[in-house]
Scaffold this motif. Structure first.
Motif, PDB file in Angstrom:
ATOM      1  N   UNK A  10       0.624  -1.214  -0.018  1.00 10.33           N
ATOM      2  CA  UNK A  10      -0.112  -0.181   0.152  1.00 10.33           C
ATOM      3  C   UNK A  10       0.862   1.345  -0.090  1.00 10.33           C
ATOM      4  N   UNK A  11       1.959   1.422   0.893  1.00  9.43           N
ATOM      5  CA  UNK A  11       2.863   2.545   1.050  1.00  9.43           C
ATOM      6  C   UNK A  11       3.417   2.869  -0.601  1.00  9.43           C
ATOM      7  N   UNK A  12       3.998   1.632  -1.051  1.00  8.16           N
ATOM      8  CA  UNK A  12       4.579   1.604  -2.273  1.00  8.16           C
ATOM      9  C   UNK A  12       3.567   2.338  -3.476  1.00  8.16           C
ATOM     10  N   UNK A  13       2.263   1.804  -3.373  1.00  9.75           N
ATOM     11  CA  UNK A  13       1.581   2.258  -4.286  1.00  9.75           C
ATOM     12  C   UNK A  13       1.005   3.588  -4.047  1.00  9.75           C
ATOM     13  N   UNK A  14       0.987   4.084  -2.682  1.00  6.96           N
ATOM     14  CA  UNK A  14       0.691   5.462  -2.364  1.00  6.96           C
ATOM     15  C   UNK A  14       1.929   6.458  -2.873  1.00  6.96           C
ATOM     16  N   UNK A  15       2.798   5.848  -2.817  1.00 10.21           N
ATOM     17  CA  UNK A  15       4.117   6.962  -2.861  1.00 10.21           C
ATOM     18  C   UNK A  15       4.319   6.872  -4.278  1.00 10.21           C
ATOM     19  N   UNK A  16       4.276   5.820  -5.083  1.00  8.04           N
ATOM     20  CA  UNK A  16       4.415   5.995  -6.583  1.00  8.04           C
ATOM     21  C   UNK A  16       2.998   6.487  -7.288  1.00  8.04           C
ATOM     22  N   UNK A  17       1.827   6.614  -6.622  1.00 12.41           N
ATOM     23  CA  UNK A  17       0.817   7.294  -7.306  1.00 12.41           C
ATOM     24  C   UNK A  17       1.007   8.773  -7.438  1.00 12.41           C
ATOM     25  N   UNK A  18       1.904   9.264  -6.479  1.00  9.00           N
ATOM     26  CA  UNK A  18       1.933  10.804  -6.400  1.00  9.00           C
ATOM     27  C   UNK A  18       3.328  11.016  -6.725  1.00  9.00           C
ATOM     28  N   UNK A  19       3.581  11.863  -8.171  1.00  8.77           N
ATOM     29  CA  UNK A  19       4.686  11.890  -8.627  1.00  8.77           C
ATOM     30  C   UNK A  19       5.488  12.997  -7.665  1.00  8.77           C
ATOM     31  N   UNK A  20       4.655  13.973  -7.194  1.00 10.79           N
ATOM     32  CA  UNK A  20       5.259  14.891  -6.394  1.00 10.79           C
ATOM     33  C   UNK A  20       5.839  14.598  -5.048  1.00 10.79           C
ATOM     34  N   UNK A  21       5.119  13.572  -4.432  1.00  9.04           N
ATOM     35  CA  UNK A  21       5.375  13.181  -3.126  1.00  9.04           C
ATOM     36  C   UNK A  21       6.487  12.352  -3.375  1.00  9.04           C
ATOM     37  N   UNK A  22       6.708  11.612  -4.607  1.00  4.27           N
ATOM     38  CA  UNK A  22       7.943  10.671  -4.361  1.00  4.27           C
ATOM     39  C   UNK A  22       9.105  11.538  -4.569  1.00  4.27           C
ATOM     40  N   UNK A  23       8.841  12.549  -5.500  1.00  2.00           N
ATOM     41  CA  UNK A  23      10.011  13.161  -5.914  1.00  2.00           C
ATOM     42  C   UNK A  23      10.627  13.984  -4.550  1.00  2.00           C
ATOM     43  N   UNK A  24       9.652  14.339  -3.537  1.00  2.00           N
ATOM     44  CA  UNK A  24       9.941  15.036  -2.326  1.00  2.00           C
ATOM     45  C   UNK A  24      10.770  14.053  -1.471  1.00  2.00           C
ATOM     46  N   UNK A  25      10.167  12.604  -1.497  1.00  2.00           N
ATOM     47  CA  UNK A  25      10.818  11.871  -0.298  1.00  2.00           C
ATOM     48  C   UNK A  25      12.087  11.094  -0.879  1.00  2.00           C
ATOM     49  N   UNK A  26      11.926  10.365  -2.071  1.00  2.00           N
ATOM     50  CA  UNK A  26      13.213   9.637  -2.402  1.00  2.00           C
ATOM     51  C   UNK A  26      14.314  10.466  -2.859  1.00  2.00           C
ATOM     52  N   UNK A  27      15.554   9.927  -2.791  1.00  2.00           N
ATOM     53  CA  UNK A  27      16.799  10.744  -3.146  1.00  2.00           C
ATOM     54  C   UNK A  27      16.575  10.785  -4.583  1.00  2.00           C
ATOM     55  N   UNK A  28      16.725  11.824  -5.232  1.00  2.00           N
ATOM     56  CA  UNK A  28      16.341  12.031  -6.689  1.00  2.00           C
ATOM     57  C   UNK A  28      17.285  11.296  -7.510  1.00  2.00           C
ATOM     58  N   UNK A  29      18.627  11.066  -7.233  1.00  2.00           N
ATOM     59  CA  UNK A  29      19.408  10.183  -8.214  1.00  2.00           C
ATOM     60  C   UNK A  29      19.373   8.523  -7.703  1.00  2.00           C
ATOM     61  N   UNK A  30      18.274   8.168  -6.836  1.00  2.00           N
ATOM     62  CA  UNK A  30      18.405   6.793  -6.172  1.00  2.00           C
ATOM     63  C   UNK A  30      18.351   5.800  -7.486  1.00  2.00           C
ATOM     64  N   UNK A  31      19.464   5.011  -7.301  1.00  2.00           N
ATOM     65  CA  UNK A  31      19.672   3.778  -8.402  1.00  2.00           C
ATOM     66  C   UNK A  31      20.183   4.380  -9.682  1.00  2.00           C
ATOM     67  N   UNK A  32      20.647   5.825  -9.898  1.00  2.00           N
ATOM     68  CA  UNK A  32      21.344   6.146 -11.139  1.00  2.00           C
ATOM     69  C   UNK A  32      22.798   5.849 -10.937  1.00  2.00           C
ATOM     70  N   UNK A  33      23.291   5.549 -12.191  1.00  2.00           N
ATOM     71  CA  UNK A  33      24.746   5.376 -12.179  1.00  2.00           C
ATOM     72  C   UNK A  33      25.271   6.551 -12.369  1.00  2.00           C
ATOM     73  N   UNK A  34      26.613   6.870 -11.860  1.00  2.00           N
ATOM     74  CA  UNK A  34      27.167   8.238 -12.118  1.00  2.00           C
ATOM     75  C   UNK A  34      28.675   7.973 -12.775  1.00  2.00           C
ATOM     76  N   UNK A  35      28.907   8.853 -13.628  1.00  2.00           N
ATOM     77  CA  UNK A  35      30.239   8.690 -14.175  1.00  2.00           C
ATOM     78  C   UNK A  35      30.754  10.141 -14.346  1.00  2.00           C
ATOM     79  N   UNK A  36      31.791  10.478 -14.201  1.00  2.00           N
ATOM     80  CA  UNK A  36      32.364  12.044 -14.001  1.00  2.00           C
ATOM     81  C   UNK A  36      32.130  12.582 -15.605  1.00  2.00           C
ATOM     82  N   UNK A  37      32.603  11.675 -16.563  1.00  2.00           N
ATOM     83  CA  UNK A  37      32.875  12.322 -17.606  1.00  2.00           C
ATOM     84  C   UNK A  37      31.534  12.615 -18.417  1.00  2.00           C
ATOM     85  N   UNK A  38      30.373  12.047 -17.944  1.00  2.00           N
ATOM     86  CA  UNK A  38      29.123  12.326 -18.753  1.00  2.00           C
ATOM     87  C   UNK A  38      28.692  13.746 -18.831  1.00  2.00           C
TER      88      UNK A  38
END
Lengths: 366, 310
Positions: B282-310
């Protein structure tokens, strides 16, 4: 990789085809296990049976096994692989392998299949076997009834299936006969194997004053939890002897006062032997104490001498076939009559058991 | 049903014990995710910690040493994940799942000779005055030291993220690794440190299972606790205080439902059993149903790879 497997399979098939030329080729007995051999309980005991087969027949038999095979599609793959690779007899040792066993059996009519605790024998090469665990529950139930100080005894149940309900009824019935004031507490863990949850279940009952607990789950965690009570609560080894819990590290008596051991060796030795000397037939086997398949492990000194003697008398009576743990009069939970005075339960009712007997509180979850 | 059989003092005490493994694993994973890395290998690191802690405790007779090595083992294992995802830029989800499989396999291999053995467990602390207080003494002040260490870690993590400069950097890395990089922060180093901290916490949580809560080694004994820890992090929307609440709630529901059963309640037990998972969904559904809320709570770069040259 695939090509290599194919080649290996082809080679195996070629060897197999050539096999009849060598009459002395060892017989291949294969075992499929649902858990790790090191679970200290259910699978461990099946493996002891497999080792007994090897011990009995020596070079005439090869044993092979596969551990932790999930019930479902994986099981079918493993069983098929075993049949292809030359197994002559395959023991599938968990209820959930029932359909997979029958499906594979249809494709390999020359291979013998033995399925533990199931009831489907759709092909002439499929046999089923089970053990009368309720006979063991009767004996530990008697001990529990005699040993409890709080008059509350516990049962950690796994799933609401007939085998478990049979165990609960047998345990309670004999505890009640030993101690009319006894009260049974059942907790459903909804798992066969989750040590942390099994320990929590034991803890919940201990906190509420239960002082003798038997488990119908696979790990030794409940005994470890009972050990924390430091000698004011008791439990039983389940499926395996669990002798490590007989004494604590400091030498005081441990929580395990006796155990119900599943002894598959006699059956495995008998079946493999029958296959070798040509007397093998399809069976539906449900054996217990008389055949040596259900064994009560050594009773500790924590059990008073007279209780030990009574328990031993019950073991002897069941082994001799003189006593059936479900002998009337026994009523169902709602008070309606089930077994009349002196009447014993028939196997059909037991195998489909879906009711508590009189005196047990609570409902069976569905 | 006789609810008076349930002793609230003992109930709270056993909830605290029961929740400690997932609390430790969850607080570690929260720090990892705060730095922008999604490590799905919690289960694998926990069970590795469980087996290593057990082996060391058996061989030395010192459970505390077991905890220390378990933390190191978890950290080392997580470092393999860190190197793969941060240096070689592998996919975090796949690598994390791989880490779980490796941990499960490795632990069963290492633990084979130790099955069925018994270990010395941690003693219950006897804190002067506090332990002797009526009610609360038994409830809160007579546990083993790891329960308090786990609470200490939660407070430390909260303070670190909220009040320290290093915590701010870690959050910046998680929110926008490009900006953090542009400001001169070592994104990869920060993330590797966070990953190792998460691994160490998961290792501690696993060792708590095998050394205190059960206490023995059995193959596969975490039985999904790592996944629950992952769910708690989301449930807590990446806040330390809520991780504590979530872990005690999840641990509490399990213990409570078993206690209710033991007290004679049979109706609805299955529902109570599955409720932690239902709440998570339920929490997952609730969080993902509201994009504003999710962008507010989850770290914005969660799960993204980082490379300095990009």
């Amino acid at each position: 990789m695939i090509r290599r497997t194919l080649l290996a399979t082809a080679a195996a098939a070629a060897t197999l085809a050539a096999a009849p030329a060598f009459a002395q080729d060892p017989l291949e007995a294969c075992f499929v296990y649902v858990g790790p051999i090191g679970d200290g309980g259910w699978t461990y005991q099946h493996h002891q049976g497999a080792l007994a087969v090897k011990e009995e027949y020596g070079d005439a038999v090869n044993i092979r096994w596969q551990e932790s095979v999930p019930e479902g599609a994986d099981a079918e793959r493993v069983i098929t692989q075993m049949a292809i690779s030359g197994c002559d007899i395959i023991f599938t040792t968990s209820f959930g392998y029932m359909d997979a066993t029958n499906t594979v059996a249809a494709k390999f009519p020359d291979v013998k299949f033995e399925h533990a605790t199931g009831y489907k024998r759709e092909h002439p090469n499929v046999s089923t076997y089970n053990a009368r665990f309720y006979e063991g529950r009767a004996v530990v139930g008697h001990i529990a009834g005699k040993m409890t100080e709080t008059n509350k005894i516990g049962y950690i149940a796994s799933f609401p299936i007939p085998e478990v309900i049979m165990g609960i009824n047998s345990y309670y019935h004999h505890a009640k006969m030993a101690n009319p004031d006894v009260e049974l507490v059942v907790t459903w863990a909804y798992t066969w194997f989750d040590p942390a949850k099994e320990a929590d279940a034991a803890r919940a009952m201990l906190d509420q004053g239960v002082d003798v607990i038997t488990a119908h789950t696979d790990s030794t965690a409940p005994l470890a939890e009972i050990a924390k009570e430091g000698g004011s609560a008791w439990g039983f080894g389940q499926a395996s002897d669990m002798a490590a819990f007989t004494t604590n590290d400091d030498g005081t008596p441990g929580p395990r006062v006796a155990s119900i051991i599943d002894e598959w060796s006699p059956y495995y030795v008998k079946r493999v032997g029958a296959l070798m000397d040509g007397t093998y037939e399809q069976v539906d086997s449900w054996a217990g104490m008389p055949e040596g398949e259900v064994v009560i492990g050594e009773m500790n000194d924590a059990i008073p001498e007279d209780v030990k003697a009574e328990a031993q008398a019950m073991i002897d009576a069941i082994t001799a076939g003189e006593y059936h743990p479900f002998t009337g009069p026994i009523n169902k939970q709602d008070g309606s009559a089930w077994l009349a005075e002196g009447e014993t339960a028939d196997d059909g009712t037991l195998l489909g058991m879906n009711f508590y007997i009189e005196g047990i509180t609570g409902d069976i979850p569905n | 049903m006789d609810l008076s059989n349930i002793n609230p003092i003992l109930l709270v005490a056993s909830i605290m014990i029961s929740a400690t493994p997932i609390l430790l694993a969850a607080i570690g994973e929260m720090v990892v995710e705060k730095s922008g890395v999604l490590n799905l290998g919690v289960e694998g690191m926990m069970i590795t910690g469980a087996v290593i802690g057990f082996i060391v405790a058996i061989n030395t007779g010192a459970p505390l040493l077991g905890f220390v090595t378990a933390a190191m083992a978890g950290a080392v294992l997580s470092l393999s994940f860190g190197v793969l995802t941060q240096v070689f830029l592998s996919n975090q989800v796949a690598t994390g799942l791989g880490l779980t499989l490796v941990g499960l396999g490795l632990s069963s291999l290492l633990g084979k000779p130790y099955e069925g053995m018994k270990t010395v467990t941690l003693p219950k602390l006897d804190i002067p005055i506090l332990s002797d207080l009526p009610v609360v003494g038994r409830m809160f002040f007579s546990h083993d030291i790891m329960v308090y260490i786990s609470l200490g870690i939660v407070i430390a993590v909260w303070a670190f993220l909220k009040f320290t400069r290093a915590g701010l950097i870690l959050r910046a890395v998680g929110e926008s690794h490009e900006s953090a990089h542009a400001l001169g922060y070592k994104v990869i180093r920060v993330r590797l440190a966070a990953i190792m901290f998460g691994g160490a916490c998961a290792g501690l949580g696993g060792a708590y299972l095998s050394l205190v809560r059960v206490p023995q080694w059995t193959e596969g004994m975490t039985a999904g606790a790592g996944w629950i820890a992952l769910a708690i992090v989301v449930f807590a929307s990446w806040r330390a205080g809520r991780v504590l609440v979530g872990a005690y709630l999840f641990g509490g529901i399990t213990v409570l439902q078993l206690n209710l059963q033991a007290a004679g309640l049979t109706w609805g037990v299955q529902y109570l059993s599955m409720s932690p998972y239902l709440i998570t969904i339920l929490v997952l559904v609730f969080i993902s149903s509201n994009r504003k809320r999710s962008s507010h709570d989850a770290p914005a770069n969660l799960g993204q790879t980082f490379h300095a040259t990009r």
